[in-house]
Design a protein around this motif. Structure first.
Motif, PDB file in Angstrom:
ATOM      1  N   VAL A   8       0.867  -1.173   0.000  1.00 18.61           N
ATOM      2  CA  VAL A   8       0.000   0.000   0.000  1.00 18.61           C
ATOM      3  C   VAL A   8       0.905   1.224   0.000  1.00 18.61           C
ATOM      4  CG1 VAL A   8      -1.839   1.247   1.192  1.00 18.61           C
ATOM      5  CG2 VAL A   8      -1.803  -1.265   1.222  1.00 18.61           C
ATOM      6  N   ILE A   9       0.821   2.017  -1.066  1.00 16.72           N
ATOM      7  CA  ILE A   9       1.723   3.139  -1.281  1.00 16.72           C
ATOM      8  C   ILE A   9       1.038   4.439  -0.883  1.00 16.72           C
ATOM      9  CG2 ILE A   9       3.052   4.423  -3.014  1.00 16.72           C
ATOM     10  CD1 ILE A   9       2.118   0.861  -3.744  1.00 16.72           C
ATOM     11  N   GLY A  10       1.768   5.279  -0.154  1.00 22.38           N
ATOM     12  CA  GLY A  10       1.229   6.562   0.269  1.00 22.38           C
ATOM     13  C   GLY A  10       2.349   7.537   0.582  1.00 22.38           C
ATOM     14  N   ALA A  11       1.977   8.683   1.135  1.00 20.79           N
ATOM     15  CA  ALA A  11       2.940   9.717   1.518  1.00 20.79           C
ATOM     16  C   ALA A  11       2.998   9.798   3.036  1.00 20.79           C
ATOM     17  CB  ALA A  11       2.527  11.061   0.928  1.00 20.79           C
ATOM     18  N   GLU A  38      -3.717   6.972  -1.361  1.00 20.74           N
ATOM     19  CA  GLU A  38      -3.107   5.647  -1.233  1.00 20.74           C
ATOM     20  C   GLU A  38      -3.576   4.759  -2.370  1.00 20.74           C
ATOM     21  OE1 GLU A  38      -2.220   4.873   3.479  1.00 20.74           O
ATOM     22  OE2 GLU A  38      -3.923   3.857   2.570  1.00 20.74           O
ATOM     23  N   TRP A  39      -2.696   3.863  -2.801  1.00 24.61           N
ATOM     24  CA  TRP A  39      -3.054   2.853  -3.794  1.00 24.61           C
ATOM     25  C   TRP A  39      -2.313   1.569  -3.454  1.00 24.61           C
ATOM     26  CZ3 TRP A  39       0.996   1.623  -7.352  1.00 24.61           C
ATOM     27  CH2 TRP A  39       2.075   2.506  -7.346  1.00 24.61           C
ATOM     28  N   SER A  40      -2.793   0.479  -3.998  1.00 21.33           N
ATOM     29  CA  SER A  40      -2.327  -0.831  -3.577  1.00 21.33           C
ATOM     30  C   SER A  40      -1.894  -1.681  -4.768  1.00 21.33           C
ATOM     31  CB  SER A  40      -3.468  -1.518  -2.818  1.00 21.33           C
ATOM     32  OG  SER A  40      -3.116  -2.799  -2.420  1.00 21.33           O
ATOM     33  N   VAL A  41      -0.837  -2.481  -4.562  1.00 21.06           N
ATOM     34  CA  VAL A  41      -0.353  -3.422  -5.577  1.00 21.06           C
ATOM     35  C   VAL A  41      -0.171  -4.774  -4.894  1.00 21.06           C
ATOM     36  CG1 VAL A  41       1.522  -3.983  -7.167  1.00 21.06           C
ATOM     37  CG2 VAL A  41       0.896  -1.588  -6.796  1.00 21.06           C
ATOM     38  N   GLU A  62       7.419  -3.174 -11.154  1.00 15.06           N
ATOM     39  CA  GLU A  62       6.085  -3.664 -10.791  1.00 15.06           C
ATOM     40  C   GLU A  62       5.399  -2.700  -9.827  1.00 15.06           C
ATOM     41  OE1 GLU A  62       8.341  -6.728 -12.622  1.00 15.06           O
ATOM     42  OE2 GLU A  62       8.894  -5.610 -10.813  1.00 15.06           O
ATOM     43  N   ILE A  63       6.168  -2.050  -8.946  1.00 13.79           N
ATOM     44  CA  ILE A  63       5.634  -1.000  -8.078  1.00 13.79           C
ATOM     45  C   ILE A  63       6.224   0.301  -8.613  1.00 13.79           C
ATOM     46  CG2 ILE A  63       5.440  -0.102  -5.730  1.00 13.79           C
ATOM     47  CD1 ILE A  63       5.761  -2.992  -4.723  1.00 13.79           C
ATOM     48  N   ASP A  64       5.461   0.907  -9.534  1.00 15.53           N
ATOM     49  CA  ASP A  64       5.936   2.082 -10.285  1.00 15.53           C
ATOM     50  C   ASP A  64       5.566   3.362  -9.553  1.00 15.53           C
ATOM     51  OD1 ASP A  64       6.689   3.977 -12.122  1.00 15.53           O
ATOM     52  OD2 ASP A  64       5.374   3.248 -13.726  1.00 15.53           O
ATOM     53  N   LEU A  65       6.599   4.056  -9.048  1.00 15.27           N
ATOM     54  CA  LEU A  65       6.386   5.282  -8.278  1.00 15.27           C
ATOM     55  C   LEU A  65       6.621   6.527  -9.130  1.00 15.27           C
ATOM     56  CD1 LEU A  65       8.173   4.105  -5.003  1.00 15.27           C
ATOM     57  CD2 LEU A  65       5.732   4.020  -5.562  1.00 15.27           C
TER      58      LEU A  65
END
Length: 137
Positions: A8-11, A38-41, A62-65
């Motif tokens: 789960v990607i966030g700031a 937030e978004w999830s992979v 695969e987890i492209d930021l």
């Protein structure tokens, strides 16, 4: 056997404040994003590369930021999550420009670190990746 995990990607404002306090050469130009949903992979396969897409280098993590918003402190190939035979995951920093932290502890270059549900991976100036069960953000 490990449970299925998602990234789960966030700031993270606290991480950003800590990085800016270090007064690196680009600190004055790095701004915390006013909006970063937030978004999830889901973690799958043998590896999940974390970084920013680069056509010239042929990198498509695969987890492209890449963003938006784009964290300028994230390397094109910042870190890699590696699946283990028992279903767990380890994280490796192959030599990112700004380093990687797991639960606040710096990760040494090319030294695998076990990661699991609830762990927080910090990359760049403000990006946090939290490991959670399944696809639940």
């Amino acid at each position: 056997m490990g449970a299925a995990l998602s990234a789960v990607i966030g700031a993270d404002r606290a991480h950003y404040d800590e990085m800016i306090a270090q007064e690196g050469p680009d600190a004055a130009s790095v701004v915390f994003p006013p909006y970063c949903p937030e978004w999830s992979v889901p973690l799958s396969g043998a590896q999940m590369r974390i970084g920013r897409r680069s056509r010239s280098r042929g990198l498509d993590p695969e987890i492209d930021l890449t963003g938006p918003p784009q964290d300028p402190g994230v390397s094109h190939l910042h870190a890699v999550l590696l699946a283990q035979p028992d279903g767990t995951w380890t994280l490796v920093d192959p030599g990112s420009a700004n380093g990687t932290k797991v639960n606040g502890a710096p990760v040494r270059v090319n030294v695998p670190v076990p990661v699991a549900d609830g762990d927080r991976i910090h990359v760049g100036a403000w990006t946090v990746i939290t490991l959670r069960p399944g696809g639940t953000p």
